[in-house]
Design an enzyme around this catalytic site. Structure first.
Site, PDB file in Angstrom:
ATOM      1  N   CYS A 100     -22.547 -18.215 -15.228  1.00  0.00           N
ATOM      2  CA  CYS A 100     -22.141 -17.153 -14.306  1.00  0.00           C
ATOM      3  C   CYS A 100     -22.851 -17.199 -12.950  1.00  0.00           C
ATOM      4  O   CYS A 100     -22.180 -17.068 -11.919  1.00  0.00           O
ATOM      5  CB  CYS A 100     -22.281 -15.780 -14.957  1.00  0.00           C
ATOM      6  SG  CYS A 100     -23.650 -15.558 -16.083  1.00  0.00           S
ATOM      7  N   ARG A 103     -29.486 -23.749 -24.790  1.00  0.00           N
ATOM      8  CA  ARG A 103     -30.254 -22.560 -25.190  1.00  0.00           C
ATOM      9  C   ARG A 103     -31.200 -22.939 -26.317  1.00  0.00           C
ATOM     10  O   ARG A 103     -30.822 -23.688 -27.226  1.00  0.00           O
ATOM     11  CB  ARG A 103     -29.311 -21.440 -25.643  1.00  0.00           C
ATOM     12  CG  ARG A 103     -28.337 -21.006 -24.562  1.00  0.00           C
ATOM     13  CD  ARG A 103     -27.357 -19.950 -25.041  1.00  0.00           C
ATOM     14  NE  ARG A 103     -26.354 -19.670 -24.036  1.00  0.00           N
ATOM     15  CZ  ARG A 103     -25.317 -18.845 -24.201  1.00  0.00           C
ATOM     16  NH1 ARG A 103     -25.173 -18.224 -25.376  1.00  0.00           N
ATOM     17  NH2 ARG A 103     -24.451 -18.638 -23.236  1.00  0.00           N
ATOM     18  N   GLN A 151     -18.891 -24.393 -23.001  1.00  0.00           N
ATOM     19  CA  GLN A 151     -18.032 -23.208 -23.035  1.00  0.00           C
ATOM     20  C   GLN A 151     -16.808 -23.435 -22.150  1.00  0.00           C
ATOM     21  O   GLN A 151     -16.904 -24.058 -21.090  1.00  0.00           O
ATOM     22  CB  GLN A 151     -18.786 -21.990 -22.495  1.00  0.00           C
ATOM     23  CG  GLN A 151     -19.990 -21.566 -23.317  1.00  0.00           C
ATOM     24  CD  GLN A 151     -20.748 -20.440 -22.629  1.00  0.00           C
ATOM     25  OE1 GLN A 151     -21.159 -20.569 -21.483  1.00  0.00           O
ATOM     26  NE2 GLN A 151     -20.932 -19.335 -23.337  1.00  0.00           N
ATOM     27  N   ASP A 157     -15.666 -21.631 -19.976  1.00  0.00           N
ATOM     28  CA  ASP A 157     -16.211 -20.431 -19.351  1.00  0.00           C
ATOM     29  C   ASP A 157     -15.416 -20.064 -18.101  1.00  0.00           C
ATOM     30  O   ASP A 157     -15.074 -20.940 -17.293  1.00  0.00           O
ATOM     31  CB  ASP A 157     -17.678 -20.686 -18.969  1.00  0.00           C
ATOM     32  CG  ASP A 157     -18.497 -19.415 -18.987  1.00  0.00           C
ATOM     33  OD1 ASP A 157     -17.934 -18.349 -19.274  1.00  0.00           O
ATOM     34  OD2 ASP A 157     -19.705 -19.490 -18.716  1.00  0.00           O
ATOM     35  N   HIS A 181     -14.843 -16.880 -14.911  1.00  0.00           N
ATOM     36  CA  HIS A 181     -15.295 -15.648 -14.256  1.00  0.00           C
ATOM     37  C   HIS A 181     -14.236 -15.199 -13.269  1.00  0.00           C
ATOM     38  O   HIS A 181     -13.730 -16.002 -12.474  1.00  0.00           O
ATOM     39  CB  HIS A 181     -16.632 -15.872 -13.559  1.00  0.00           C
ATOM     40  CG  HIS A 181     -17.739 -16.137 -14.528  1.00  0.00           C
ATOM     41  ND1 HIS A 181     -18.047 -17.399 -14.974  1.00  0.00           N
ATOM     42  CD2 HIS A 181     -18.568 -15.279 -15.186  1.00  0.00           C
ATOM     43  CE1 HIS A 181     -19.041 -17.323 -15.850  1.00  0.00           C
ATOM     44  NE2 HIS A 181     -19.376 -16.058 -15.992  1.00  0.00           N
ATOM     45  N   LYS A 214     -18.606  -5.377 -23.741  1.00  0.00           N
ATOM     46  CA  LYS A 214     -17.788  -6.558 -23.988  1.00  0.00           C
ATOM     47  C   LYS A 214     -16.791  -6.312 -25.110  1.00  0.00           C
ATOM     48  O   LYS A 214     -16.985  -5.441 -25.967  1.00  0.00           O
ATOM     49  CB  LYS A 214     -18.669  -7.752 -24.346  1.00  0.00           C
ATOM     50  CG  LYS A 214     -19.512  -7.565 -25.604  1.00  0.00           C
ATOM     51  CD  LYS A 214     -20.375  -8.786 -25.875  1.00  0.00           C
ATOM     52  CE  LYS A 214     -21.226  -8.578 -27.130  1.00  0.00           C
ATOM     53  NZ  LYS A 214     -22.015  -9.783 -27.466  1.00  0.00           N
TER      54      LYS A 214
END
Length: 658
Positions: free
Chosen positions: A357, A386, A404, A406, A408, A487
């Protein structure tokens, strides 16, 4: 007197110290007989615990899911007593024995090693305790008495030392000769444990810390009825057959190498084809929905993660590295130590990205934005890293490096609900394409969070309204939101009913403020956009692990790394087999020609083990008639088929994702 409020809103008065058993008896004799515990002011209690204050009570019977925690916690104490009896009162040191969503376990410090072959004799001893209906009895004790009772139990002493001075310390007796430090709750007597099974033995560090002593953990499960236990054990057996780690090796999809680092996945050619096929589908779906593809670095300065808040809220899960700016001819450190202490002092600290992000925000900020530009939708297949404890790593499901899908979305507040609904539509297309069921949860504000209460309320309401307007059922999970916003989490159900972490949609009013993100509105004023974090598959690795187990390795044709294998009956028909191979290859079919020497039966068994959807047998008859003999992994023996018709059949299945 105290007031007890029942689920229907009615209120009953009782003397202080009343038990759940007594309350149930006032309601109905049948309820008194079947009560196994209760939820009192949000906490589980057993039927004989005295209630001393007014509150809300929901009485539990074996029909209530929460009652399983009481049953299984009780079974863990029976397990502990049985182990003490078998291996010696003084030799066995007790750690902890909680219930879990699937059963229970107990951790023991024992000089001798327990193997899975020993579980049978432990079960026999447990059965004796259960048959004797040994009672559970709760006792409140002083700190001094607790220290005396557990003077030879070092793990219990450690737990007692961490209790506050005013904490109520309770022990539970099981019969007259076993007690354990425990808050409960428990069933009234061991005889209520009708169906149980010990499942496995594993090592477990005390309190999950690798610096502590390794203990022996015995896992088990318990149900109220034998039929429920049998059904669960059947699911376990089915799960073993579907284990993605075993199938991953059998199908040559991926591997993990300790010498490279735990939790890092190496994709083999078959696995790479599977992954790329899924990513190609996702790429096209993103493009159709107005997303723009981006790429961002794996390594970024630590200061960026302080701005985002990840450093304060997530640093224990992040990898940091010192980076020293240097001239080409400057030598850094030596062979033993990459950086000297002086070099580390002048190093810039970077973080290997755990999220995408902040990088997407920097792209957004790279130029002025107008209200006309919004919504802006970025996505990338972003690989993140991670730190997960080595003991928690599990194949593709829990790793340290993963990718991911991912995305946004930067949008105006009035566009928020429509954008959430658009993401929900995409998620439903994903689940439909891969034939997956689901459960929707909304995670609300956690204990540690950033942003104002008003922002959190606005964000949460936006999620709820979007789901309601689309007609979705959902559950509220209090406190389960991310630290930066609420979420939607969608738990995916596989073929045998297990839940997996899946798509997520998160509304964030906080990061745009922390990064001073804005757009110029139609009135010429700068406004903050709303940021929506969303991942459709979530972790690609975990999603593929889910698919392997969901399909038990037998992928639908469009996903299968090898879609068909051609098996010539003998070398005499190799030229025709090669012709069939080239025809399928030209049609875009992922096909292999098994040209190794060997009997046809062996080649068929090999194709079965590799779970190849179609086996195409060619021999004299097929060569003369310009056909192939088709065997489908799902349909069985399809029979003889002209080559052109076979190509059409396979292309139709692939294009329609059958």
């Amino acid at each position: 007197m105290i007031e007890i409020r029942l689920p229907d809103g009615s209120i009953m008065e009782f003397e202080k110290g009343v038990t759940v058993k007594e309350i149930a008896g006032k309601i109905a004799k049948s309820l008194e007989k079947n009560a196994v515990g209760a939820v009192f002011n949000g906490e589980l209690i057993d039927t004989l615990t005295p209630i001393k204050v007014s509150g809300d009570v929901k009485i539990l019977t074996a029909k209530d899911e929460d009652s399983l925690h009481i049953l299984r916690h009780s079974a863990s104490h029976v397990l502990a007593k049985a182990v003490k009896r078998i291996y010696g009162e003084d030799s066995v040191k007790l750690a902890i024995g909680p219930s879990t969503s699937e059963g229970f376990y107990y951790d023991f410090d024992i000089p001798e090693s327990i193997s899975e072959e020993d579980l049978g004799k432990i079960e026999e001893e447990m059965s004796k305790i259960i048959k004797a209906k040994e009672p559970f009895k709760r006792e409140v004790v002083s700190r001094e008495k607790a220290l005396e009772l557990f003077k030879n139990e070092p793990y219990k002493l450690e737990l007692i030392s961490e209790l506050s001075d005013d904490a109520e310390i309770t022990i539970y007796w099981l019969g007259d000769d076993f007690y354990d430090l425990c808050r409960g709750p428990h069933v009234e007597h061991a005889g209520m444990i009708k169906a149980f099974k010990l499942l496995s033995v594993a090592g477990a560090y005390w309190r999950g810390d690798s610096r502590n002593r390794m203990l022996q953990r015995i896992y088990g499960t318990a149900f109220w009825k034998k039929s429920q236990l049998d059904e669960y054990l059947h699911r376990l057996e089915e799960a073993k057959k579907r284990d993605h780690r075993i199938l991953g090796k059998q199908l040559d999809l991926f591997s993990i190498h300790e010498e490279a680092g735990p939790g890092l996945v190496f994709w083999h050619p078959n696995g790479a084809i599977l992954r790329q096929t899924i990513e190609n589908w996702a790429e096209e779906e993103h493009r159709k929905r107005g997303y723009e593809r981006v790429y961002t670095p794996h390594l970024m300065k630590a200061e960026l993660w302080k701005t985002s808040g990840h450093y304060d809220f997530y640093k224990e899960n992040m990898f940091f590295v010192p980076v020293v700016e240097h001239d080409e001819d400057e030598k850094l450190g030596n062979e033993e130590i990459p950086l000297t202490p002086e070099e580390i002092k002048r190093a810039n600290w970077y973080a290997v990205k755990p999220m995408n992000c902040p990088a997407h925000i920097l792209i957004y900020k790279s130029q002025p934005r107008s209200y006309r530009d919004l919504p802006i939708r970025y996505f990338e297949f972003g690989t993140v890293y991670r730190y997960e404890k080595s003991g928690s790593l599990h194949g593709l499901l829990r790793v340290r490096g993963f990718t991911q899908d991912d995305g946004h979305i930067f949008c105006r507040p009035e566009q928020l609900k429509e954008e959430i609904q658009s993401v929900l539509d995409y998620v439903m297309d994903l689940l439909s394409t891969f034939k997956l069921d689901y459960v929707i949860n909304i995670g609300t504000k956690p204990e540690k969070y950033i942003g104002t209460d008003e922002q959190w309320e606005h964000a949460t309401n936006s999620l709820i309204e979007a789901l309601k307007e689309r007609g979705f059922d959902y559950n509220i999970v209090e406190g389960d939101g991310a630290f930066y916003g609420p979420k939607i989490d969608i738990a995916v159900l596989d073929a045998i009913g297990r839940k997996w972490d899946g798509p997520t949609i998160q509304v964030d009013f906080n990061l745009p403020e922390r990064f001073d993100v804005h757009y110029v509105d139609r009135d010429g004023e700068k406004k903050r956009p709303v940021l929506v974090h969303r991942a459709i598959m979530g972790s690609v690795e975990r999603f593929i692990g889910l698919l392997i187990e969901h399909y038990a390795g037998l992928f639908p044709l469009w996903l299968a790394p090898v879609q068909a294998v051609i098996i010539p009956i003998s070398d005499k028909y190799m030229n025709y087999a090669d012709e069939v191979y080239r025809k399928l290859k030209e049609a875009g079919i992922r096909v292999k020609l098994d040209d190794e020497s060997g009997k046809v039966g062996f080649k068929i068994r090999k194709a079965e083990v590799h779970k190849i959807p179609y086996m195409l047998i060619v021999g004299q008859k097929e060569q003369e008639s310009r056909t192939v003999s088709v065997r489908s992994k799902k349909e069985g023996d399809v029979g003889s088929m002209p080559l052109d018709k076979l190509v059409d059949k396979l292309k139709f299945e692939i294009e329609n994702k059958i």
